[in-house]
Design a protein around this motif. Structure first.
Motif, PDB file in Angstrom:
ATOM      1  N   ARG A  39       9.096   2.135   8.198  1.00  0.00           N
ATOM      2  CA  ARG A  39       7.199   3.043   8.072  1.00  0.00           C
ATOM      3  C   ARG A  39       7.972   4.699   8.002  1.00  0.00           C
ATOM      4  NH1 ARG A  39       2.785   0.997   7.677  1.00  0.00           N
ATOM      5  NH2 ARG A  39       1.437   3.234   8.493  1.00  0.00           N
ATOM      6  N   HIS A  95       9.404   2.517  -2.407  1.00  0.00           N
ATOM      7  CA  HIS A  95       7.465   2.415  -3.353  1.00  0.00           C
ATOM      8  C   HIS A  95       7.842   3.173  -5.216  1.00  0.00           C
ATOM      9  CE1 HIS A  95       3.208   2.829  -4.060  1.00  0.00           C
ATOM     10  NE2 HIS A  95       3.542   2.051  -4.813  1.00  0.00           N
ATOM     11  N   LEU A 122       4.815  10.573   2.658  1.00  0.00           N
ATOM     12  CA  LEU A 122       4.362  10.214   3.643  1.00  0.00           C
ATOM     13  C   LEU A 122       4.764  11.212   4.999  1.00  0.00           C
ATOM     14  CD1 LEU A 122       4.952   6.761   2.630  1.00  0.00           C
ATOM     15  CD2 LEU A 122       3.223   7.577   2.692  1.00  0.00           C
ATOM     16  N   ASP A 141       0.644  -1.255  -0.463  1.00  0.00           N
ATOM     17  CA  ASP A 141      -0.208   0.042   0.220  1.00  0.00           C
ATOM     18  C   ASP A 141       0.846   1.044  -0.333  1.00  0.00           C
ATOM     19  OD1 ASP A 141      -2.637  -1.419   0.073  1.00  0.00           O
ATOM     20  OD2 ASP A 141      -3.097  -1.080   1.804  1.00  0.00           O
ATOM     21  N   GLU A 170       6.633   8.426  10.640  1.00  0.00           N
ATOM     22  CA  GLU A 170       6.308   7.676  11.446  1.00  0.00           C
ATOM     23  C   GLU A 170       7.476   7.458  12.876  1.00  0.00           C
ATOM     24  OE1 GLU A 170       3.646   5.326  11.483  1.00  0.00           O
ATOM     25  OE2 GLU A 170       3.157   6.561   9.310  1.00  0.00           O
ATOM     26  N   ALA A 203       3.157   1.928   2.078  1.00  0.00           N
ATOM     27  CA  ALA A 203       3.041   2.952   3.140  1.00  0.00           C
ATOM     28  C   ALA A 203       4.552   2.046   4.782  1.00  0.00           C
ATOM     29  CB  ALA A 203       1.401   2.912   4.123  1.00  0.00           C
ATOM     30  N   THR A 204       4.301   0.498   3.402  1.00  0.00           N
ATOM     31  CA  THR A 204       4.919  -0.426   4.591  1.00  0.00           C
ATOM     32  C   THR A 204       6.165  -0.992   3.665  1.00  0.00           C
ATOM     33  OG1 THR A 204       3.328  -0.809   6.427  1.00  0.00           O
ATOM     34  CG2 THR A 204       5.317  -2.032   6.319  1.00  0.00           C
ATOM     35  N   GLU A 220       4.008  11.254  -3.745  1.00  0.00           N
ATOM     36  CA  GLU A 220       2.904  11.065  -2.692  1.00  0.00           C
ATOM     37  C   GLU A 220       4.178  11.849  -1.570  1.00  0.00           C
ATOM     38  OE1 GLU A 220       2.764   7.033  -2.667  1.00  0.00           O
ATOM     39  OE2 GLU A 220       0.630   7.059  -3.798  1.00  0.00           O
TER      40      GLU A 220
END
Length: 412
Positions: A156, A164, A193, A124, A196, A126-127, A191
């Motif tokens: 993360r 990605h 993110l 996704d 984290e 994200a990970t 994107e």
């Protein structure tokens, strides 16, 4: 990550060390079970054993939920997969591509060189998971005496966007008819993110065009700047002349340099090759520890109390000069300490330290052999560059959705 730019430090990440298949496989499989949009996997080896079957199951379930499933395997490392295994993945909508499948001549595989050796999973966007662990049961302790000791990381944070983008670009460059990938690739470049954690991370790759020695350069820079300790655990160890010299210089200036190498190798020549360097290293003050519990498959290192790396790259001619590899480099005291704890435990409880008194071979032979090894280490990066730089081919396997691109693609 743009092919024209070098890697960059990205802050705000959470990096977790995973040891062996017992920690790695459950985390990856659970992430895939939770996937809602997309799963992208690159792996050198995917075997049709209990681990491969478990991966097949979670990918089929994800595809049936409408998740885009993209798997890239290496044509040499994963050559034994049956049509039924591939069909089970693709019949639910997943897509499987083989990197440079090659042809057998008289039953023998000849596509030994310039392999896709990376091990990357992105879920996704994200990970991400990066490391040295393949999808095979020999990464589990219940495999027996030949079970491999290895490491990976779960990531993360913003660095996952870089990873990605990289894996999508590897497909988009080849599958020129897949408009979804071109749109997705453009979207990933935009994107952002959120943070984290607090770890700084570099995503470093090696290819045969623009990034031919990036991973080695980061190793050399870390060794050169180290002031207290260096620990390198590497399965296949026969590095180039410059890396050897940096280790020797570090030891001579008082840095505690520790190498953890294979003592019970999966292939006998691995130990023979590494042992040819023992004299050069031991006499400079480098400490060598042979891991004797079972085969070592790790590709990890740390320097002082902040710098660490985990990935797919060995320190041998294949990884440093031929294969496609991927490592993460981490600046984090907490992660460095976690890796140190694991490696220190290996050195204390699972290794035999090699000492100069253990080297009993005839001194004249050692002198002659050292002369040839010196020149081999000094010049092999140039020699392997003469090998053919074929254009690696990504070939879809099994039934494919005709809306997702052509039947055969080339990757630059």
């Amino acid at each position: 990550m743009s092919a024209s730019k070098g890697p960059r430090w990205i802050s705000g990440n959470q990096v977790e060390l995973l040891e062996n298949g017992e920690q790695y496989f459950p985390r990856v499989f659970e992430a895939i079970r939770q996937a809602r949009r997309e799963v992208v996997i690159e792996t050198f080896i995917l075997f049709e054993d209990k681990v491969g079957q478990a991966l097949q199951d979670v990918l089929r379930e994800a595809a049936l939920r409408g998740v885009k499933v993209e798997v890239m395997i290496d044509g040499f490392g994963s050559a034994g997969l049956s049509p039924a295994f591939i069909e089970a993945l693709t019949s639910t909508g997943g897509r499987v591509r083989v990197f440079d499948p090659g042809r057998r001549i008289f039953g023998q595989r000849l596509n030994y060189f310039r392999r896709m050796h990376r091990k990357i999973v992105v879920v996704d966007g994200a990970t991400a998971f990066v490391g040295g662990i393949n999808f095979s049961a020999d990464h589990l302790l219940d495999f027996g005496p030949m079970a491999k000791q290895d490491y990976a990381v779960a990531l993360r944070g913003p660095i996952v966007g870089e990873i990605h983008h990289f894996v999508l670009r590897a497909i988009a460059l080849g599958d020129k008819g897949a408009s979804w990938f071109r749109r997705r690739l453009k979207a990933t470049s935009q994107e952002l993110l959120g943070p984290e954690g607090t770890d700084e991370v570099l995503f470093v790759t090696r290819d045969n065009r623009r990034h031919t020695n990036d991973i080695e350069r980061h190793y050399r820079a870390a060794i050169r700047s180290a002031r207290e300790r260096i620990v390198i655990a590497n399965a296949y160890f026969f590095p180039g002349y410059r890396l050897i010299q940096e280790m020797r210089r570090a030891a001579r200036r008082g840095v505690a340099v520790h190498l953890i190498l294979q003592g019970e190798p999966d292939m006998p020549f691995v130990k023979v090759a590494a042992s040819m360097l023992y004299h050069h290293l031991l006499h400079a003050g480098v400490c060598i520890h042979e891991y004797i519990d079972r085969p070592l498959h790790g590709k990890v290192a740390l320097a002082d109390d902040q710098w660490s790396t985990v990935g797919s790259s060995n320190l041998d001619p294949l990884s440093l000069s031929l294969n496609l590899e991927a490592n993460v480099v981490v600046r984090s005291r907490a992660f460095n300490q976690a890796l140190w704890d694991k490696l220190h435990d290996l050195m204390q409880n699972s290794c035999k330290q090699v000492r100069t008194s253990d080297l009993t071979e005839w001194s004249a032979w050692r002198l002659v052999r050292s002369f040839f090894i010196f020149h081999l280490l000094r010049w092999y990066p140039a020699w392997v560059g003469w090998l053919p730089r074929h254009v690696p081919r990504l070939e879809p396997l099994g039934k494919q959705d005709p809306r997702r691109g052509p039947t055969q693609t080339d990757v630059a």
